[in-house]
Scaffold this motif. Structure first.
Motif, PDB file in Angstrom:
ATOM      1  N   THR A 162       0.824  -1.212   0.000  1.00 44.31           N
ATOM      2  CA  THR A 162       0.000   0.000   0.000  1.00 44.31           C
ATOM      3  C   THR A 162       0.855   1.258   0.000  1.00 44.31           C
ATOM      4  OG1 THR A 162      -1.749  -1.193   1.183  1.00 44.31           O
ATOM      5  CG2 THR A 162      -1.863   1.209   1.187  1.00 44.31           C
TER       6      THR A 162
ATOM      7  N   ASN B  83      -2.908   3.465   5.049  1.00 49.30           N
ATOM      8  CA  ASN B  83      -2.708   2.793   6.328  1.00 49.30           C
ATOM      9  C   ASN B  83      -1.776   1.599   6.145  1.00 49.30           C
ATOM     10  OD1 ASN B  83      -3.076   1.214   8.711  1.00 49.30           O
ATOM     11  ND2 ASN B  83      -5.017   2.253   9.066  1.00 49.30           N
TER      12      ASN B  83
ATOM     13  N   HIS C 191      -3.149  -1.968   5.989  1.00 51.53           N
ATOM     14  CA  HIS C 191      -3.983  -2.421   4.880  1.00 51.53           C
ATOM     15  C   HIS C 191      -3.264  -3.501   4.064  1.00 51.53           C
ATOM     16  CE1 HIS C 191      -6.874   0.422   5.952  1.00 51.53           C
ATOM     17  NE2 HIS C 191      -6.710   1.350   5.040  1.00 51.53           N
TER      18      HIS C 191
ATOM     19  N   GLN D 134      -9.676   0.708  -1.750  1.00 54.96           N
ATOM     20  CA  GLN D 134     -10.003   2.082  -1.394  1.00 54.96           C
ATOM     21  C   GLN D 134     -10.035   2.998  -2.617  1.00 54.96           C
ATOM     22  OE1 GLN D 134      -7.477   0.165  -0.376  1.00 54.96           O
ATOM     23  NE2 GLN D 134      -5.784   1.323   0.508  1.00 54.96           N
TER      24      GLN D 134
ATOM     25  N   GLN E  12      -9.754  -4.185   7.110  1.00 54.83           N
ATOM     26  CA  GLN E  12      -9.716  -3.086   6.145  1.00 54.83           C
ATOM     27  C   GLN E  12     -11.103  -2.851   5.552  1.00 54.83           C
ATOM     28  OE1 GLN E  12      -6.657  -3.238   3.131  1.00 54.83           O
ATOM     29  NE2 GLN E  12      -7.817  -1.943   1.722  1.00 54.83           N
TER      30      GLN E  12
END
Length: 328
Positions: A72, A188, A191, A197, A244
C-alpha cells in the motif's frame, strides 16, 4: 504528462520484464510514463528494472526501496512521484494483452469529465502466462456500461462486482485530495491492498465506465501478497483484509445489510484456516475478532469453531479428515 502507469513489484524477476514489455507496447497518442516501485526485492528484479530504466530514461522512473514498505505505501508513494493526469497500473506479475488499452481509456476520460474511472474485462492465467480463463464468478461484460456516481459502491465493497484495478485508468485529480484528507483510509500500513479504497473512492467521485475488451491477464496460482500458501498466512491476510473492509464500510457509509454475505464468507474461511492449521492461537484470534465485531460466520464456519473448541475433538476431526482425503 497525460498518463502515469504504476508498477509495484517485489521479487518478480521472472515476470517483471513481461509486464514492462506489455506497457511499452501500447499504441497511444497520449504521453505516458512508467513509475516502478521495487519494494526492496532480494532477487534479480532490481537488475531487470535498472536495465529497462537505462533503455528508456525518458519514460521509466525506477524507485528502489531500501527497506520494505508494503504494497500500500509503495503504491501511493509511486502516485506521489507520478506526473500524469490519469493513473493506470499493472502489477509486476501481470501483463496487458491489448496494445490499445491506454488509448481507449484515455479517449473516454478526455471526452467526459464526469467519468472518474474506466475499466475493462480481464482474465486469469497461470504464472507462465498460459491458460487464460475467467475468474470464478466473474461474468463477461455485455458491451460498454456506465454506472452513475455512488451506484456500485456497495457492490464493489461486498465483492458482488469485481473490477480489477490493473485493468483500469482513473483521474489523479480526484484521488489526490482524498488521500491528503484521509491518509489512514488510503495509506494505512495495516492495509492489505491499495485497490479497494481507490475503486470505492472513484465510484463515489464520478461515473465508472466498463469496456468489454479483455486487456489484462492476471497471474494466479503462485505465492503473492493476496495468494498465500500456508494456512497461517492465509488466515492472517484474510483477517487484515476483513478489518480493512470494515474500515472502508464505515468511511463510505455502506449499510450492514449489504455486507453480511461477505463477512459470513470471510469469517468462515478464517475458521477453516484456523481449524486446518491446528493452531490454538489462530482460533483464539478469530474468537476475539468475532466477539469484537459481532460478525457471525456461516454454518461451516460455526461447525469448524465447534470442532476446534475441544483439543481432543479437534485432533480426532483432523485425523478423520486426513484419512478421508487419502482414500478419496
Amino acid at each position: 504528462m497525460d498518463i502515469s502507469v504504476i508498477v509495484v513489484t517485489y521479487n518478480q524477476e521472472h515476470t517483471i520484464a513481461r509486464t514492462l514489455d506489455s506497457i511499452l507496447a501500447q499504441r497511444t497518442s497520449a504521453c505516458y510514463e512508467i513509475v516502478i516501485g521495487d519494494d526492496c526485492s532480494s532477487d534479480g528484479t532490481g537488475a531487470v528494472c535498472r536495465r529497462y530504466a537505462a533503455r528508456f530514461p525518458d519514460r521509466i522512473t525506477y524507485l528502489r526501496r531500501e527497506a520494505n514498505m508494503g504494497v500500500t505505501r509503495n503504491y501511493f508513494d509511486c502516485i506521489a512521484h507520478a506526473r500524469g493526469r490519469y493513473l493506470a497500473d499493472c502489477a509486476g506479475d501481470d501483463f496487458w494483452v491489448d496494445p490499445d488499452k491506454l488509448q481507449r481509456q484515455f479517449e473516454v476520460l478526455e471526452s467526459d469529465p464526469g467519468v472518474s474511472l474506466v475499466a475493462t474485462d480481464w482474465l486469469c492465467c497461470d504464472p507462465s502466462g498460459e491458460n487464460p480463463r475467467r475468474y470464478p464468478g466473474v461474468p463477461a461484460p455485455e458491451g460498454t456500461v456506465s454506472f452513475p456516481p455512488g451506484s456500485i459502491t456497495a457492490d464493489i465493497l461486498a465483492q458482488r462486482m469485481m473490477i480489477h484495478l490493473c485493468s483500469a485508468m482513473y483521474r489523479k485529480s480526484m484521488l489526490d485530495p482524498l488521500v491528503e484528507r484521509h491518509p489512514d483510509v488510503f495509506v494505512n500500513p495495516a492495509h492489505t491492498c491499495e485497490d479497494q479504497q481507490i475503486l470505492l473512492a472513484m465510484s463515489e467521485a464520478g461515473a465508472i465506465v466498463m469496456l468489454p475488451e479483455v486487456t489484462l491477464h492476471y497471474s494466479v496460482g503462485h505465492e503473492s501478497v493476496s495468494h498465500r500458501r500456508s494456512f497461517a498466512s492465509r488466515f492472517g491476510y484474510t483477517l487484515a483484509a476483513t478489518r480493512q473492509t470494515r474500515m472502508m464500510q464505515r468511511h463510505f457509509g455502506v449499510a450492514d445489510s449489504e455486507m453480511r454475505g461477505l463477512y459470513r464468507r470471510q469469517t468462515s474461511h478464517m475458521a477453516a484456516m484456523a481449524f486446518r492449521s491446528q493452531d490454538p492461537a489462530l482460533r483464539r484470534l478469530l474468537a476475539e475478532f468475532i466477539a469484537e465485531t459481532e460478525l457471525r460466520p456461516g454454518r461451516k464456519g460455526r461447525f469448524y469453531m465447534f470442532l476446534s473448541a475441544s483439543p481432543f475433538i479437534w485432533k480426532v476431526s483432523l485425523a478423520i479428515a486426513s484419512f478421508l482425503r487419502r482414500n478419496d
